[in-house]
Design an enzyme around this catalytic site. Structure first.
Site, mmCIF file in Angstrom:
data_model
loop_
_atom_site.group_PDB
_atom_site.id
_atom_site.type_symbol
_atom_site.label_atom_id
_atom_site.label_comp_id
_atom_site.label_asym_id
_atom_site.label_seq_id
_atom_site.Cartn_x
_atom_site.Cartn_y
_atom_site.Cartn_z
ATOM 1 N N ASP A 123 39.644 46.742 37.982
ATOM 2 C CA ASP A 123 40.129 45.474 38.539
ATOM 3 C C ASP A 123 40.224 44.460 37.399
ATOM 4 O O ASP A 123 39.204 44.053 36.836
ATOM 5 C CB ASP A 123 39.146 45.000 39.619
ATOM 6 N N ASP A 178 45.853 38.844 39.819
ATOM 7 C CA ASP A 178 44.763 39.725 40.256
ATOM 8 C C ASP A 178 45.372 41.052 40.701
ATOM 9 O O ASP A 178 46.154 41.097 41.653
ATOM 10 C CB ASP A 178 44.031 39.033 41.419
ATOM 11 N N HIS A 203 43.114 38.102 49.649
ATOM 12 C CA HIS A 203 42.846 36.662 49.718
ATOM 13 C C HIS A 203 43.976 35.860 49.090
ATOM 14 O O HIS A 203 44.705 36.357 48.225
ATOM 15 C CB HIS A 203 41.541 36.356 48.970
ATOM 16 N N HIS A 235 39.418 33.085 44.851
ATOM 17 C CA HIS A 235 39.406 33.263 46.299
ATOM 18 C C HIS A 235 39.766 31.942 46.961
ATOM 19 O O HIS A 235 38.983 30.991 46.942
ATOM 20 C CB HIS A 235 38.037 33.751 46.787
ATOM 21 N N GLU A 252 44.881 43.333 48.503
ATOM 22 C CA GLU A 252 44.051 44.433 47.995
ATOM 23 C C GLU A 252 43.432 45.169 49.169
ATOM 24 O O GLU A 252 42.999 44.560 50.151
ATOM 25 C CB GLU A 252 42.977 43.926 47.037
ATOM 26 N N GLU A 309 45.596 47.061 44.395
ATOM 27 C CA GLU A 309 45.811 45.631 44.632
ATOM 28 C C GLU A 309 47.014 45.133 43.844
ATOM 29 O O GLU A 309 47.238 45.528 42.700
ATOM 30 C CB GLU A 309 44.560 44.866 44.199
#
Length: 423
Positions: free
Chosen positions: A196, A207, A276, A284, A309, A404
């Site tokens: 990640d 992300d 998110h 977040h 994700e 993700e």
């Protein structure tokens, strides 16, 4: 002398003229001569061709800053998807195209900042897939990825850098593990490794994550989770309801099974993990995209961007906190009046200066010169100024996987910014 007068005089001398008004005869040194008005001859200077700029090539490992490769500041656009159903009209809407133009003219250059982060991510993960092999320590893997990210994004304080600690969660651990100093864990051939990676440019965080295996036992698990992520991306859009997206993700994920050693295990969506929304310098945001069907009627909105994700497991499909903490983040709006320890106050200044509200890990504190900080760090956590994020794990013996992407809900279309050839 004008070009026309040169031409007329040369015609009178019966000297051939080429299309560029250059004569065919030359002196003994090979330099063309032009007749001057006083009958003397002068050497005409050869025009120098402008030198072509040499294209900057990316190295291996990738360490060339992207501003050198994309000197015009325009970075690759992600995968474009039209909105579904009643939102398909946005693609052709003059009004929405105008709004998109205004967004591009925003002084923060939101789109280009995120796209720059996405290109850094694609290059870093391509390199990660190439160099990560069983037998390496988690620290070696983390450093290899982070060295690439820092160089590619041209790390510069809070202007550009790593978006959050590189996640390297193994097997039943689904998220929030990165090695601390002294970690001796070695990657094994049988492991399932989640990678990640976060990149930020001017607080716009990219992300994106993927899962690696080194033998085929859990290929179906990875296939299930990747398919579920793609379903979430497909269902996401302006006015899409978060609970309905979650239901579609779960349906896709749980249509798969994994056979291990003659036993068949259903793939379960992990019910207490989620995608998110992402906000400026906040990984977040306020909106969560759960992975199991629920009644959340909250809608996605124009201009927002999300990390879609998904996590799948061969275990119970629920994670709990387990293991040593490595991830932390300063709480965005926390009051700092309750800090009593001088060492904690000093550490908080370091955190604020180097990370702001971006997540960090203990290795990053080591890197900026902090030492013997655990007591002070725990004090900041206890006082509600810094949030700790322990590793999140399913039942022992189970395996988890993650995929993700970051998507941007533009006024006209949906852009899967982090999409690449690999996933």
């Amino acid at each position: 002398m004008t070009a026309a007068s040169v031409t007329e005089e040369k015609k009178a001398q019966k000297v051939p003229i080429d299309d560029d008004n250059e004569v065919d005869d030359s002196d003994e040194e090979g330099v063309p001569e032009i007749a001057a008005a006083d009958g003397e001859t002068k050497k005409k200077k050869k025009k120098k061709k402008p030198k072509k700029k040499k294209k900057v090539e990316q190295g291996d490992p990738p360490r060339t800053g992207l501003s050198k490769v994309y000197s015009d500041g325009k970075y690759p656009i992600g995968e474009i998807q039209e909105y579904k159903d009643h939102n398909a009209w946005r693609t052709a809407s003059e009004e929405k195209r105008y709004l998109e133009k205004l967004a591009m003219e925003d002084p923060d250059l939101t789109y280009e900042n995120i796209r720059r982060g996405a290109e850094v991510h694609r290059l870093a993960r391509k390199y990660a897939r190439k160099f990560i092999r069983p037998g390496m320590t988690m620290t070696e893997i983390a450093n290899g990825i982070e060295d690439s990210v820092r160089a590619l994004v041209e790390e510069n304080g809070l202007e550009a850098g790593i978006g959050f600690p590189t996640g390297l969660s193994l097997n039943n651990c689904a998220a929030h593990y990165t090695p601390n100093a002294g970690d001796t864990i070695v990657l094994q051939k049988e492991d399932v490794l989640k990678v990640d990676i976060g990149v930020h440019v001017r607080g716009r965080i990219l992300d994106s994550a993927f899962t690696l295996t080194f033998e085929p036992t859990y290929d179906k698990l990875l296939e299930a989770v990747k398919a579920a992520t793609n379903t979430g991306i497909q269902e996401a859009g302006i006015d899409a309801r978060l609970g309905e997206i979650a239901g579609a993700i779960q349906e896709t994920m749980e249509s798969y099974e994994v056979e291990v050693g003659g036993s068949v295990y259903p793939v379960r969506a992990i019910e207490n993990l989620s995608g998110h929304s992402i906000e400026l310098y906040k990984i977040h945001g306020k909106k969560s995209v759960l992975l199991v069907k629920n009644d959340d009627q909250t809608k996605m909105e124009e201009g927002e961007y999300f990390a879609i994700e998904t996590f799948g497991s061969t275990g119970r499909g629920r994670v709990v906190e387990s293991g040593d903490v490595s991830h932390y983040a300063k709480i965005y709006d926390a009051s700092q009046g309750s800090v009593r320890l001088q060492t904690a106050k000093s550490l908080l200044r370091t955190i604020t200066k180097n990370f702001g509200s971006l997540p960090f890990c203990r290795r990053y504190l080591d890197r900026v010169g902090e030492s013997k900080y655990l007591l002070a760090l725990n004090h900041l956590v206890t006082q509600g100024i810094v949030q700790d994020y322990p590793p999140l794990c399913d039942s022992r013996g189970s395996m988890t996987a993650q995929f993700e992407h970051t998507i941007l809900l533009r006024p006209t279309v949906k852009e899967v910014i982090s999409r690449g050839d690999d996933y």
